[in-house]
Design an enzyme around this catalytic site. Structure first.
Site, PDB file in Angstrom:
ATOM      1  N   HIS A 103     -17.374  25.763  12.804  1.00  0.00           N
ATOM      2  CA  HIS A 103     -17.637  26.255  14.154  1.00  0.00           C
ATOM      3  C   HIS A 103     -16.360  26.186  14.986  1.00  0.00           C
ATOM      4  CE1 HIS A 103     -21.756  26.162  12.991  1.00  0.00           C
ATOM      5  NE2 HIS A 103     -21.829  24.851  12.971  1.00  0.00           N
ATOM      6  N   GLU A 120     -21.586  19.354  17.204  1.00  0.00           N
ATOM      7  CA  GLU A 120     -22.969  19.019  16.876  1.00  0.00           C
ATOM      8  C   GLU A 120     -23.068  17.657  16.209  1.00  0.00           C
ATOM      9  OE1 GLU A 120     -24.059  22.325  14.436  1.00  0.00           O
ATOM     10  OE2 GLU A 120     -22.943  21.633  12.698  1.00  0.00           O
ATOM     11  N   HIS A 178     -18.139  22.169   6.880  1.00  0.00           N
ATOM     12  CA  HIS A 178     -19.356  21.413   6.614  1.00  0.00           C
ATOM     13  C   HIS A 178     -20.438  22.294   6.008  1.00  0.00           C
ATOM     14  CE1 HIS A 178     -20.058  23.140  10.645  1.00  0.00           C
ATOM     15  NE2 HIS A 178     -21.336  23.158  10.300  1.00  0.00           N
ATOM     16  N   ARG A 198     -18.822  31.697   8.441  1.00  0.00           N
ATOM     17  CA  ARG A 198     -19.241  31.406   7.072  1.00  0.00           C
ATOM     18  C   ARG A 198     -18.035  31.539   6.151  1.00  0.00           C
ATOM     19  NH1 ARG A 198     -23.007  35.091   6.691  1.00  0.00           N
ATOM     20  NH2 ARG A 198     -24.575  33.810   7.711  1.00  0.00           N
TER      21      ARG A 198
END
Length: 321
Positions: A103, A120, A178, A198
């Protein structure tokens, strides 16, 4: 009136890697197969949460924000975010491995997508034997080495596998490569953003035979190629106490094992409070009004509320900004 614990209708997402545990274990209402995500509290455009209970039932989160402003968000949050809710709250069921991804941070996200970044955290609610996460690189590499490994389909050789069990918690800063591995159900707390690059998807195809889009060039600028990224979070588990799990500039999450009655005071907290039930169930009362929170449910407490009573046997994640 913001005088009762607010629940929202879950927004369920069908994913190629999803399973059935959000329906069979967390009791989400759906007849769909492969439910990968339940968006519990969302202000993402096109996926805005709708109130599911009480006098505000049927009202959108956006409408609540525009109507109640600082009363809902807190004074500082309203100054910083206006009528945008700063967090996206999810439960995730990974029957298969998720794609390897990253991200972007606030700066890249703003410049490229007019969006927040996506810092996150994860709390593991259930993990099959042998389940693991991918978190960071196992060796520091260069961007050139990274691209070459992708082209040769050897990227998995430099990714860090982390075995997990129920109760583990992880903090994933922007830039950290991740992936959630197969056999994991988790709670996710993140900035309000749906921006994901991605990197690798195990050459999977959908039912039409199409591979999902990769974002190789975008990801290069977003990645932290260091192998020295601290993601695991250790925390205490004192009963009827706020046990800090994560504290960052975007949110704070405490773990609360509740036994019996627990009175919580928020007289010095200038923020809404989110409770995610990760085990058991309880009654949550404010202003004389009570709502039950069950395993796999989420409740929002407005910032104007300063006293909360929790009664039951459960384990909660308490989230504030």
């Amino acid at each position: 009136m913001l005088n009762y614990p607010i629940k929202f209708q879950p927004i369920l997402k069908d994913k190629i890697w999803g399973g059935d545990k959000l329906v069979t274990k967390l009791n989400k209402p759906s007849t769909l197969n492969n439910i990968g995500e339940s968006w519990e509290l969302s202000d993402v455009e096109g996926d805005v949460s709708i109130v599911a209970n009480g006098s505000l039932k049927g009202t959108s989160l956006k409408n609540l924000l525009e109507t109640y402003q600082a009363e809902l968000l807190g004074k500082n949050n309203f100054l910083n975010f206006g009528t945008k809710f700063p967090l996206l709250i999810k439960f995730i069921d990974a029957k298969q491995d998720l794609s390897v991804q990253v991200h972007p941070n606030d700066e890249l996200s703003k410049a490229r997508h007019n969006s927040f970044g996506k810092t996150e955290m994860w709390y593991i609610m259930q993990a099959d034997e042998g389940a693991r996460l991918i978190l960071g690189f196992n060796n520091t590499i260069t961007s050139e080495e990274y691209v070459k490994l992708l082209e040769e389909k050897k990227i998995m050789s430099v990714l860090n596998d982390v075995p997990v069990k129920k109760g583990d918690a992880f903090f994933i800063e922007t830039g950290t490569v991740h992936a959630i591995g197969a056999g994991i159900v988790l709670a996710e707390i993140q900035q309000t953003s749906d921006i994901t690059y991605r990197i690798y998807d195990f050459d999977r195809v959908d039912d039409q035979g199409n591979e999902r889009e990769l974002h190789t060039e975008l990801a290069v600028d977003a990645l932290n190629f260091s192998n020295n990224i601290d993601t695991k979070r250790n925390y205490t588990s004192k009963k009827n106490n706020l046990n800090e799990v994560v504290k960052c500039e975007y949110f704070k999450t405490n773990y609360i094992p509740v036994e019996g009655d627990l009175e919580l005071e928020y007289t010095t907290t200038d923020s809404f409070v989110i409770f995610m039930c990760v085990e058991g169930n309880a009654n949550i009362s404010i202003c004389g009004n009570t709502e039950t929170i069950n395993f796999g449910e989420t409740i929002l407490i407005p910032a104007s509320v300063k006293n909360v009573l929790v009664e039951g046997e459960c384990k909660l994640l308490e989230v504030t900004v």
